[in-house]
Design a protein around this motif. Structure first.
Motif, mmCIF file in Angstrom:
data_model
loop_
_atom_site.group_PDB
_atom_site.id
_atom_site.type_symbol
_atom_site.label_atom_id
_atom_site.label_comp_id
_atom_site.label_asym_id
_atom_site.label_seq_id
_atom_site.Cartn_x
_atom_site.Cartn_y
_atom_site.Cartn_z
ATOM 1 N N ARG A 116 9.136 12.669 -2.141
ATOM 2 C CA ARG A 116 9.468 12.584 -0.709
ATOM 3 C C ARG A 116 8.220 12.918 0.098
ATOM 4 O O ARG A 116 7.683 14.030 0.019
ATOM 5 N N LEU A 117 7.755 11.925 0.866
ATOM 6 C CA LEU A 117 6.547 12.082 1.671
ATOM 7 C C LEU A 117 6.919 12.413 3.107
ATOM 8 O O LEU A 117 7.594 11.634 3.792
ATOM 9 N N HIS A 118 6.480 13.577 3.564
ATOM 10 C CA HIS A 118 6.621 13.949 4.962
ATOM 11 C C HIS A 118 5.390 13.408 5.690
ATOM 12 O O HIS A 118 4.257 13.803 5.385
ATOM 13 N N TYR A 119 5.626 12.512 6.645
ATOM 14 C CA TYR A 119 4.511 11.754 7.208
ATOM 15 C C TYR A 119 4.661 11.590 8.715
ATOM 16 O O TYR A 119 5.732 11.757 9.293
ATOM 17 N N ALA A 120 3.549 11.264 9.346
ATOM 18 C CA ALA A 120 3.523 10.712 10.695
ATOM 19 C C ALA A 120 2.645 9.472 10.635
ATOM 20 O O ALA A 120 1.687 9.425 9.849
ATOM 21 N N PRO A 121 2.944 8.443 11.423
ATOM 22 C CA PRO A 121 2.163 7.211 11.342
ATOM 23 C C PRO A 121 0.675 7.451 11.603
ATOM 24 O O PRO A 121 0.301 8.208 12.509
ATOM 25 N N ASP A 122 -0.143 6.826 10.791
ATOM 26 C CA ASP A 122 -1.598 6.853 10.973
ATOM 27 C C ASP A 122 -2.174 8.258 10.962
ATOM 28 O O ASP A 122 -3.171 8.543 11.621
ATOM 29 N N ASN A 123 -1.532 9.137 10.221
ATOM 30 C CA ASN A 123 -2.059 10.472 9.978
ATOM 31 C C ASN A 123 -2.575 10.557 8.541
ATOM 32 O O ASN A 123 -2.574 9.562 7.817
ATOM 33 N N ALA A 124 -2.972 11.730 8.108
ATOM 34 C CA ALA A 124 -3.505 11.886 6.755
ATOM 35 C C ALA A 124 -2.499 11.483 5.692
ATOM 36 O O ALA A 124 -2.882 11.132 4.565
ATOM 37 N N SER A 125 -1.232 11.486 6.053
ATOM 38 C CA SER A 125 -0.201 11.016 5.127
ATOM 39 C C SER A 125 -0.388 9.550 4.747
ATOM 40 O O SER A 125 0.126 9.106 3.716
ATOM 41 N N LEU A 126 -1.129 8.793 5.567
ATOM 42 C CA LEU A 126 -1.415 7.396 5.225
ATOM 43 C C LEU A 126 -2.143 7.307 3.892
ATOM 44 O O LEU A 126 -1.870 6.401 3.090
ATOM 45 N N CYS A 127 -3.063 8.211 3.629
ATOM 46 C CA CYS A 127 -3.794 8.218 2.353
ATOM 47 C C CYS A 127 -2.816 8.368 1.190
ATOM 48 O O CYS A 127 -2.974 7.715 0.148
ATOM 49 N N ILE A 128 -1.826 9.223 1.385
ATOM 50 C CA ILE A 128 -0.839 9.460 0.331
ATOM 51 C C ILE A 128 0.069 8.253 0.166
ATOM 52 O O ILE A 128 0.374 7.844 -0.966
ATOM 53 N N ARG A 129 0.495 7.661 1.260
ATOM 54 C CA ARG A 129 1.337 6.467 1.159
ATOM 55 C C ARG A 129 0.598 5.363 0.398
ATOM 56 O O ARG A 129 1.187 4.675 -0.448
ATOM 57 N N LEU A 130 -0.663 5.181 0.680
ATOM 58 C CA LEU A 130 -1.445 4.165 -0.021
ATOM 59 C C LEU A 130 -1.473 4.427 -1.518
ATOM 60 O O LEU A 130 -1.315 3.506 -2.332
ATOM 61 N N ALA A 131 -1.678 5.688 -1.908
ATOM 62 C CA ALA A 131 -1.709 6.024 -3.331
ATOM 63 C C ALA A 131 -0.335 5.863 -3.972
ATOM 64 O O ALA A 131 -0.233 5.407 -5.127
ATOM 65 N N LEU A 132 0.709 6.230 -3.262
ATOM 66 C CA LEU A 132 2.068 6.036 -3.792
ATOM 67 C C LEU A 132 2.340 4.555 -4.041
ATOM 68 O O LEU A 132 2.890 4.171 -5.084
ATOM 69 N N GLU A 133 1.927 3.716 -3.106
ATOM 70 C CA GLU A 133 2.109 2.280 -3.272
ATOM 71 C C GLU A 133 1.233 1.743 -4.397
ATOM 72 O O GLU A 133 1.680 0.936 -5.226
ATOM 73 N N ALA A 134 -0.012 2.184 -4.441
ATOM 74 C CA ALA A 134 -0.930 1.694 -5.474
ATOM 75 C C ALA A 134 -0.471 2.084 -6.866
ATOM 76 O O ALA A 134 -0.661 1.335 -7.837
ATOM 77 N N GLY A 135 0.135 3.263 -6.986
ATOM 78 C CA GLY A 135 0.598 3.737 -8.284
ATOM 79 C C GLY A 135 1.986 3.264 -8.659
ATOM 80 O O GLY A 135 2.467 3.569 -9.755
ATOM 81 N N GLY A 136 2.642 2.536 -7.773
ATOM 82 C CA GLY A 136 3.981 2.045 -8.066
ATOM 83 C C GLY A 136 5.030 3.135 -8.144
ATOM 84 O O GLY A 136 6.000 3.022 -8.900
ATOM 85 N N PHE A 137 4.870 4.182 -7.363
ATOM 86 C CA PHE A 137 5.815 5.304 -7.383
ATOM 87 C C PHE A 137 7.061 4.975 -6.565
ATOM 88 O O PHE A 137 6.984 4.324 -5.518
ATOM 89 N N ALA A 138 8.199 5.460 -7.033
ATOM 90 C CA ALA A 138 9.409 5.461 -6.215
ATOM 91 C C ALA A 138 9.326 6.673 -5.282
ATOM 92 O O ALA A 138 9.112 7.797 -5.733
ATOM 93 N N TYR A 139 9.476 6.436 -3.987
ATOM 94 C CA TYR A 139 9.395 7.553 -3.038
ATOM 95 C C TYR A 139 10.198 7.234 -1.792
ATOM 96 O O TYR A 139 10.525 6.082 -1.500
#
Length: 221
Positions: free
Chosen positions: A4-27
């Motif tokens: 579960r990613l706690h995020y705000a748009p275009d914040n540092a959480s973007l880096c994590i979202r990219l890695a989650l997508e690149a790694g094929g993680f369910a989140y």
């Protein structure tokens, strides 16, 4: 447990979202409402006492600090996004990952929030912008810095934010750093980057020719 990613748009959480997508993680995602200071709310501070974004909830508990979360994700997909511990390129990859976390990212934060670092925000931002340009010169000459998918997940957003949020006068232009711009242009065509751009309203060229976001929920600032 689903991540579960706690995020705000275009914040540092973007880096994590990219890695989650690149790694094929369910989140799944949980919006942190910055306009209502959601990152300072008691429930959020219980996950990250620093009151900063992001947080990733995992089976091992809530993780914070962008670089640490990225490295944890890479370890869940050995060799897919980052060199494994016994790989010969692991040491240099770690060096540059921590450089992004400890040097480049803090320089950007100083550009964004100079009032937090002293009594003369204009001078503080000017000095930080000078450091930022020198740091981009450094990484421009070091393609090994972004050889891994994980590093690109971190560096591409940093380049984006340098252009649109650093308040440089004149605005920073990635054309000054052609190798970095080429990396950004290639990265933004990957499935992970396309998915993240759709989710956060980042536009068609979010890293090579960035514009302010138009997120479907929440606020970047």
């Amino acid at each position: 447990m689903t991540l579960r990613l706690h995020y705000a748009p275009d914040n540092a959480s973007l880096c994590i979202r990219l890695a989650l997508e690149a790694g094929g993680f369910a989140y799944e995602t949980a919006l942190v409402d910055r306009r209502r200071h959601g990152h300072k709310a008691p429930a959020y501070l219980a996950l990250n006492p620093n009151g900063l974004i992001p947080v990733l909830e995992t089976p091992q508990g809530a993780l914070f600090e962008t670089g640490a979360i990225l490295l944890w994700l890479a370890d869940q997909r050995p060799g897919q996004m980052f060199p494994v511990p016994d790989a010969p390129d692991r040491g240099p990859a770690l060096t540059w990952l921590f450089w992004m976390a400890n040097t480049l990212h803090p320089t950007l934060r100083t550009c964004f929030y100079p009032h937090l670092y002293g009594s003369d925000p204009k001078d503080i931002r000017a000095n930080a912008l000078a450091r930022l340009a020198a740091q981009l010169d450094l990484v421009e000459a070091a393609p090994q810095a972004y050889a891994s998918t994980l590093a690109r997940c971190y560096l591409a957003p940093l380049l984006r934010w340098a252009v649109i949020y650093a308040e440089a006068e004149p605005a920073l232009d990635l054309a000054r750093w052609p190798a970095l711009r080429a990396m950004a242009a290639a990265f933004e065509t990957t499935p992970a980057a396309l998915a993240a751009a759709r989710a956060e309203g980042l536009g068609p060229a979010p890293f090579s020719d960035p514009r302010l976001p138009n997120p479907p929920e929440g606020s970047a600032v």
